[in-house]
Design an enzyme around this catalytic site. Structure first.
Site, PDB file in Angstrom:
ATOM      1  N   GLU A 210      -0.133  -4.644   3.760  1.00  0.00           N
ATOM      2  CA  GLU A 210       0.703  -5.091   2.650  1.00  0.00           C
ATOM      3  C   GLU A 210       0.283  -4.596   1.266  1.00  0.00           C
ATOM      4  O   GLU A 210       0.077  -5.394   0.341  1.00  0.00           O
ATOM      5  CB  GLU A 210       0.771  -6.628   2.647  1.00  0.00           C
ATOM      6  N   GLU A 310       4.761  -9.104  11.641  1.00  0.00           N
ATOM      7  CA  GLU A 310       4.479 -10.499  11.336  1.00  0.00           C
ATOM      8  C   GLU A 310       5.798 -11.258  11.236  1.00  0.00           C
ATOM      9  O   GLU A 310       6.748 -10.788  10.609  1.00  0.00           O
ATOM     10  CB  GLU A 310       3.706 -10.650  10.017  1.00  0.00           C
TER      11      GLU A 310
END
Length: 437
Positions: A210, A310
């Site tokens: 991320e 995710e």
């Protein structure tokens, strides 16, 4: 993961078809998963997040001490006490029984987040080391129970996103110095050496989790990805390499066609709780939005292999400290945000994260929501749920959800959807009751 407001987009991990690869090559690389990854994240093990295991941070609740992440946890305790507490944590948070349970639940992969500080700590950094023997123990259990693993560099020097899950909450400083980049590569070399040692277990390395495009240069991210590819390939030539989308649309990466690259994954994540357009949806609209995600995933998968790295069953951000230690929730208005109040009048966090408090319609919805997301992400090439377990937040706890019938056990045992793999999965029709074609 999850501590601050996040962009809402289709969550996917995208397998780039560089160097002449084609979707028909897909099954060669998913270890025991065949051509569909069904896995969970082992979050909270080597990178602390207060909301996953609140007991580690509870002593500072209501205190003036600023203990919000692993950096401040160790800085406050001092290295000796921090090392003592973390060794106890590392030896108990993921157990052989957990891995055996995940295998019994029909999963085939685990994703293991770890911070750079497991490999390099310099003067002035409060982090402690000692993670590697525990990581190798987890990999031994993973091999024993015939699962595969993705090693995920979840935090890098300077922080790539300013989230607590990068190890240090606050500034996005990763690209400010060349030393930060060099030390990130040093950590990847360490992961690559482990991957080479466990080549029949580790089938992928994620080079950074991320990276936040709003605080970084896209070209700088690309340059780092190129260095990462070379550094890993020199040590572990057959391992799959995962690059994150930096919260950009996967379409933004279509032109990242580097000559000579192969077996590369582009990772993006989807949650329904961190931005207004998802958090405010009705239950039916959560299902419909997931159906839209399915169409996008399937479309991406025709030219970029796609896996959701995710996701969770959460439809509120009520899990204690999900938005950061000591912070409240958008759902009930206890966290300042754009609505200046709760999602709707009277919205409460009471019982939102506890299976024991959910009535029959709520349980039915969560089962549908689980199947809808599995359908969606298997219109691509699979998924990793966040997280394998939590101390308190049941809507983020895969093991507990599956054991209570709210997630299919095994994942193919779906009650509501009519999804099948009768055709090549990248051409599959979307036949869930909430999807219409």
């Amino acid at each position: 993961m999850r501590a601050l407001a996040r962009l809402s987009a289709v969550a996917a991990v995208v397998f780039a078809t560089f160097a002449g690869s084609s979707p028909s090559d897909l099954s060669r690389r998913f270890g025991n998963g065949g051509d569909i990854i069904r896995g969970v994240n082992l979050g909270g093990l080597f990178v602390l997040e207060p909301w996953i295991k609140p007991s580690l941070f509870k002593q500072w609740e209501g205190s003036s001490a600023h203990v919000v992440d692993e950096w401040t946890y160790c800085a406050t305790l001092g290295k000796n006490e921090c090392a003592s507490r973390l060794k106890q944590h590392w030896s108990t948070w993921v157990t052989e029984s957990d891995i055996a349970t995940l295998a019994k639940l029909g999963l085939n992969h685990v994703r293991i987040p770890i911070g750079y500080w497991a490999f390099t700590v310099k003067d002035g950094e409060p982090y402690v080391q000692g993670q590697i023997p525990y990581l190798k123990q987890v990999l031994e259990w993973t091999r024993k129970y015939k699962l595969n693993a993705v090693l995920d560099l979840h935090g890098v020097p300077g922080s790539q996103n300013g989230f607590d899950n990068s190890g240090k909450l606050g500034e996005i400083g990763w690209q400010q110095t060349q030393e930060n980049i060099d030390r990130s590569i040093q950590a990847l070399v360490g992961l690559a050496n482990i991957a080479a040692q466990y080549s029949n277990v580790v089938d992928a390395i994620e080079v950074v989790n991320e990276p936040a495009i709003w605080g970084l240069s896209k070209q700088g991210i690309i340059d780092y990805y190129k260095r990462s590819y070379s550094a890993i390939r020199d040590i572990a030539p057959s391992v799959t390499i995962v690059i994150h989308d930096a919260f950009l649309s996967p379409a933004e990466w279509d032109d990242l066609n580097v000559q000579g690259w192969s077996n590369v994954i582009l990772d993006t994540h989807t949650y329904h709780v961190f931005v207004k357009d998802r958090l405010t949806l009705s239950r039916d609209d959560h299902l419909k939005a997931t159906c839209q995600d399915a169409g996008n995933v399937r479309n991406f998968n025709t030219h970029l292999w796609t896996i959701t790295g995710e996701w969770s069953l959460a439809t509120t951000d009520c899990a204690r400290w999900l938005n950061g230690f000591g912070r409240g929730a958008r759902w009930d208005g206890s966290l300042p945000w754009e609505m200046n109040g709760p999602v709707y009048q009277g919205a409460t966090c009471a019982g939102q994260n506890s299976i024991s408090a959910w009535d029959s319609p709520t349980r039915g919805f969560f089962r549908q929501f689980a199947e809808a997301q599995m359908d969606a992400y298997e219109a691509g090439s699979g998924w990793f749920f966040w997280n394998f377990k939590t101390e308190e937040a049941d809507d983020w706890n895969y093991i507990k959800l599956a054991q209570n019938g709210l997630i299919p056990n095994p994942p193919t045992d779906r009650h509501y959807s009519r999804y099948s793999l009768d055709n090549p999965h990248w051409n599959i029709k979307l036949n869930s009751p909430w999807c219409h074609e």
